[in-house]
Structures are given as C-alpha cells and as structure tokens.
Design a protein around this motif. Structure first.
Motif, PDB file in Angstrom:
ATOM      1  N   PRO A   1       0.820  -1.213   0.000  1.00 19.79           N
ATOM      2  CA  PRO A   1       0.000   0.000   0.000  1.00 19.79           C
ATOM      3  C   PRO A   1       0.854   1.263   0.000  1.00 19.79           C
ATOM      4  O   PRO A   1       1.955   1.305   0.545  1.00 19.79           O
ATOM      5  CB  PRO A   1      -0.811  -0.134   1.300  1.00 19.79           C
TER       6      PRO A   1
ATOM      7  N   PRO B   1      -2.129   7.487   1.276  1.00 17.15           N
ATOM      8  CA  PRO B   1      -3.439   7.850   0.709  1.00 17.15           C
ATOM      9  C   PRO B   1      -3.334   9.076  -0.198  1.00 17.15           C
ATOM     10  O   PRO B   1      -2.564  10.005   0.063  1.00 17.15           O
ATOM     11  CB  PRO B   1      -4.283   8.141   1.946  1.00 17.15           C
TER      12      PRO B   1
ATOM     13  N   LYS C   1      -6.340  12.607  -6.802  1.00 13.69           N
ATOM     14  CA  LYS C   1      -7.218  11.672  -7.506  1.00 13.69           C
ATOM     15  C   LYS C   1      -7.782  12.306  -8.773  1.00 13.69           C
ATOM     16  O   LYS C   1      -7.841  11.662  -9.830  1.00 13.69           O
ATOM     17  CB  LYS C   1      -8.349  11.212  -6.586  1.00 13.69           C
TER      18      LYS C   1
ATOM     19  N   HIS D   1     -11.235   4.089  -3.613  1.00 12.25           N
ATOM     20  CA  HIS D   1     -10.046   3.252  -3.793  1.00 12.25           C
ATOM     21  C   HIS D   1     -10.425   1.873  -4.323  1.00 12.25           C
ATOM     22  O   HIS D   1     -11.426   1.284  -3.926  1.00 12.25           O
ATOM     23  CB  HIS D   1      -9.303   3.100  -2.461  1.00 12.25           C
TER      24      HIS D   1
ATOM     25  N   ARG E   1      -9.326  -0.952  -3.662  1.00 14.55           N
ATOM     26  CA  ARG E   1      -9.406  -2.049  -2.690  1.00 14.55           C
ATOM     27  C   ARG E   1     -10.839  -2.248  -2.183  1.00 14.55           C
ATOM     28  O   ARG E   1     -11.214  -3.361  -1.819  1.00 14.55           O
ATOM     29  CB  ARG E   1      -8.455  -1.801  -1.513  1.00 14.55           C
ATOM     30  N   TYR E   2     -11.637  -1.185  -2.164  1.00 12.29           N
ATOM     31  CA  TYR E   2     -13.029  -1.333  -1.743  1.00 12.29           C
ATOM     32  C   TYR E   2     -13.835  -2.107  -2.777  1.00 12.29           C
ATOM     33  O   TYR E   2     -14.701  -2.913  -2.433  1.00 12.29           O
ATOM     34  CB  TYR E   2     -13.650   0.037  -1.480  1.00 12.29           C
TER      35      TYR E   2
ATOM     36  N   ASP F   1      -0.956  -3.882  -9.738  1.00 13.87           N
ATOM     37  CA  ASP F   1      -1.941  -4.515  -8.872  1.00 13.87           C
ATOM     38  C   ASP F   1      -2.685  -5.556  -9.709  1.00 13.87           C
ATOM     39  O   ASP F   1      -3.355  -5.217 -10.692  1.00 13.87           O
ATOM     40  CB  ASP F   1      -2.899  -3.451  -8.333  1.00 13.87           C
TER      41      ASP F   1
ATOM     42  N   SER G   1     -10.943   3.799 -11.462  1.00 14.89           N
ATOM     43  CA  SER G   1     -10.483   3.608 -10.085  1.00 14.89           C
ATOM     44  C   SER G   1      -9.171   2.827 -10.061  1.00 14.89           C
ATOM     45  O   SER G   1      -8.243   3.166  -9.316  1.00 14.89           O
ATOM     46  CB  SER G   1     -11.554   2.880  -9.272  1.00 14.89           C
TER      47      SER G   1
ATOM     48  N   HIS H   1      -5.733   4.686  -8.721  1.00 16.10           N
ATOM     49  CA  HIS H   1      -5.124   4.166  -7.484  1.00 16.10           C
ATOM     50  C   HIS H   1      -4.071   3.103  -7.739  1.00 16.10           C
ATOM     51  O   HIS H   1      -3.657   2.402  -6.804  1.00 16.10           O
ATOM     52  CB  HIS H   1      -6.221   3.606  -6.576  1.00 16.10           C
TER      53      HIS H   1
END
Length: 379
Positions: A7, A10, A16, A72, A74-75, A313, A371, A375
């Motif tokens: 990670p 933020p 963003k 993000h 990951r959500y 990722d 997204s 990210h």
C-alpha cells in the motif's frame, strides 16, 4: 501480472482528480454525442422521445463514473463477491417478477426504475473473476480443480440469461469471462477444448430442432437461417438484415447526409434507435462516419489495454483488462450482427443505442477501470 503491491500513502482528492484519465472521459463523451445525434435523427429531428432521455442518463452515468473512480480500488475488490451475488439474485428475480417486452422477460422493476439485471451481470462476472484470480495467484490458475469455480461463476448466470431468452447476452457473459481467464494465465489448451465443445454444442443445437429436447426457441433458429441465407425470407425473418444491408450500401463512402437516410426516414429499418442504430449512422455518414466511430471505440479499448499492462496490482489489471475485452465484444458483436457477419442476437451498440441499463452499467464499469487507473501503484 504480479500480485498486489504494497500500500502507498493515501491520495488527496486533488491528486485523484489529477490522476483521473480525462482523455478517456472525453472519448466516452464523444461516442455518446454520436448517439445523441443519431437518436435525434431517427426521431425525425426531435430530441423526444429518445435523445433527451439518453442525455439525462448519460449525465447521471458520467457522475457515477467519476464517483466510482474516486473510491479506492481495494473497496471494489472487497465488494466484488457481494456485487456478483446481488446481480445473480436480481437475475433470478426476473424469473419470478420480471417484465416482459418484445417476447422476452429481461427487466425487473425497482421502484420507478426498469432494470435489466443481465447488464449488471456482465460486469459482476468480470469483477468476481478478477477477485478470484487475484486471490488464487498465478501458480494454480491452470490446475483443473481451480478451474471449476470460475466456470461456475460464468455458467450459472448464463443459464439464467438463456431462460429469458437472451442468447446475445449469454454469449457475451461467456466471452467476457473467458477473456478474464485468458488474462489471468489459464493455459491455452483449455480454450481449444472450449472451442471444440462449442462446436459440438452448435451441432447439438442444430440437430435438436423439431425434437422434444429442442435447445433454442423457434425465432432463434429463424435467426440462424436468416444469417446463412437472408434472401430466403426477405419479408419475414430476413427482413432486418436485408434492410440493414440496403442501408449500408446506400451510404457509400460519405453517406446520404444527416437525416437524409431513406431506409431510416421511411421506416424500412427496424429497431433503428437500438440494435440497428449503427446502420443508421452508416447510411447517413457512410464509410467515413462508420470508420470514425470505430476509431473512437478502438481508442477506448486501447486505454484499457495500456492501463492494464501498466498496473502492478493484479486485481486492478485483470479488472481493467476484462472491462476492455467486454467493451470490445459489445461493439464488435453489434457491428458484425448488423453487417451480416454474425446472426442477429439483440446486442446494442455501446453508448450509442438507446437504453438506460446498458448505458449506466457501462459507465459504472469505466468508473471501475478509472479507479484501478487512479489508485494503481506508482514508483
């Protein structure tokens, strides 16, 4: 594709926004504007009943895309199983409380909205498969035991969609899911086996006609016959594709002019605001107009490919690649269908054909791709 990177700090809201791919947003808006123009044309020079509603849906969809992109990735990874189960539940609910239109039961009422769950399912399958292969890792993707869960994730919604009946969407589910499996690294031998199985299934479908175990509806068999020989019934089952080919031919290189298409204006062309809207474009703007739209589609697909390749990722890369492959299938199947290169299976032209569920779900999907892009790990 490597596994999830460590990670990072933020991102601020401004960061963003700056990382948001505005070029992709402009390409999407350009394609949508083509749709507004064609819907205005097929309505005889009127924003109602199609263009005005499509504009409102597109504005809502763009806001949705931006909002999804700011959350993000990951959500969305965490919510992937829930989105699949929710979409599958809605798809099953169509069997119980679905709305029937044009001989098929594909919609369900949620308050004032008419939702087509099969559209949601296209993206939910990609999400679920990307999450599965992110969890599984690369070492086990081609082992037979680990192929069963993704196959079930694809086949269960396919079976429900085929019952509606909606052969086009069922094929897109299979092809979109297969694309994610390919990107995840599943051995090519399995795909050869799937092709052989598909050939056997096609043979079984054709042989089952007129028997007690007939696998398709009568109108779907007529579509296959029409695809093979549309001139055999030019005023019946072959009417759609025959008129479509006439419109394409009359468009020529540069087209007959905006709102000057005879097939469209004289209502010879069926479903001119949905499945056959690409034919309207080709008649009015010719080869040049059709090629221009194809270039815009190609650039959108290229963004997904480049973004997926650059993403370290694994989940984000598989998700973006799967969305890009699904989008490519959307427009290529529609274009093949209306030009007579594939049977008519009722697949709309993305961002151009009139339709609420398809528009909103597609922009939601691009929000997920954004997204993953916003990210993605840097450095």
């Amino acid at each position: 594709m490597p596994r999830l990177a460590p990670p990072e700090a933020p991102l601020s809201p401004l960061q963003k926004v700056l990382r948001f791919h505005w070029g992709l947003a402009l390409l999407i808006a350009a394609v949508a504007c083509v749709g507004f123009l064609m819907l205005y044309s097929v309505a005889g020079g009127d924003l109602d009943p199609w263009a005005s509603r499509q504009m409102v849906r597109f504005a809502a969809g763009m806001a949705l895309m931006f909002g999804v992109a700011m959350i993000h990735i990951r959500y969305w990874r965490t919510l992937a199983p829930l989105s699949y189960v929710g979409s599958l539940t809605l798809l099953a609910a169509v069997e119980v409380a679905g709305h029937t239109g044009m001989g098929a039961t594909r919609w369900i009422a949620i308050g004032p909205l008419q939702l087509q769950p099969s559209e949601l399912m296209k993206i939910a399958v990609v999400l679920a498969l990307a999450r599965y292969y992110d969890w599984l890792g690369e070492g086990r993707v081609s082992r037979p035991l680990w192929l069963l869960p993704p196959l079930l994730l694809i086949l269960v919604p396919m079976a429900l969609v085929l019952k509606q009946p909606d052969l086009g969407t069922a094929l897109l589910l299979a092809l979109g899911g297969g694309a994610v499996m390919w990107l995840a690294g599943v051995h090519w031998g399995y795909f050869l086996a799937a092709i052989a199985l598909g050939a056997g299934l096609v043979t079984a479908v054709l042989e089952s006609r007129g028997t007690d175990w007939q696998l398709l509806k009568d109108y779907q068999y007529r579509r296959i016959e029409t695809f093979l020989n549309p001139e055999s019934d030019p005023l019946g089952a072959g009417y759609h594709i025959t008129q479509s080919k006439i419109a394409f031919g009359s468009g020529g290189l540069s087209g007959r002019g905006f709102m000057q298409g005879t097939q469209t204006r004289l209502n010879f062309l069926p479903e001119k605001h949905t499945d056959f809207i690409f034919t309207t474009l080709a008649e009015e703007f010719g080869f040049v107009g059709a090629l221009s739209l194809l270039i815009l589609y190609g650039l959108i697909t290229l963004f997904c490919i480049v973004s997926a390749m650059a993403n370290r990722d694994r989940f984000g890369a598989l998700l973006t690649g799967g969305i890009g492959a699904t989008f490519f299938l959307f427009f290529s199947v529609n274009m093949a269908m209306v030009t007579g290169l594939a049977p008519v299976v009722g697949v709309p032209l993305p961002l151009v054909s009139y339709g609420g569920s398809a528009m909103l779900v597609l922009l939601l999907a691009f929000g997920l791709a954004q997204s993953a892009h916003v990210h993605r790990p840097r450095g």
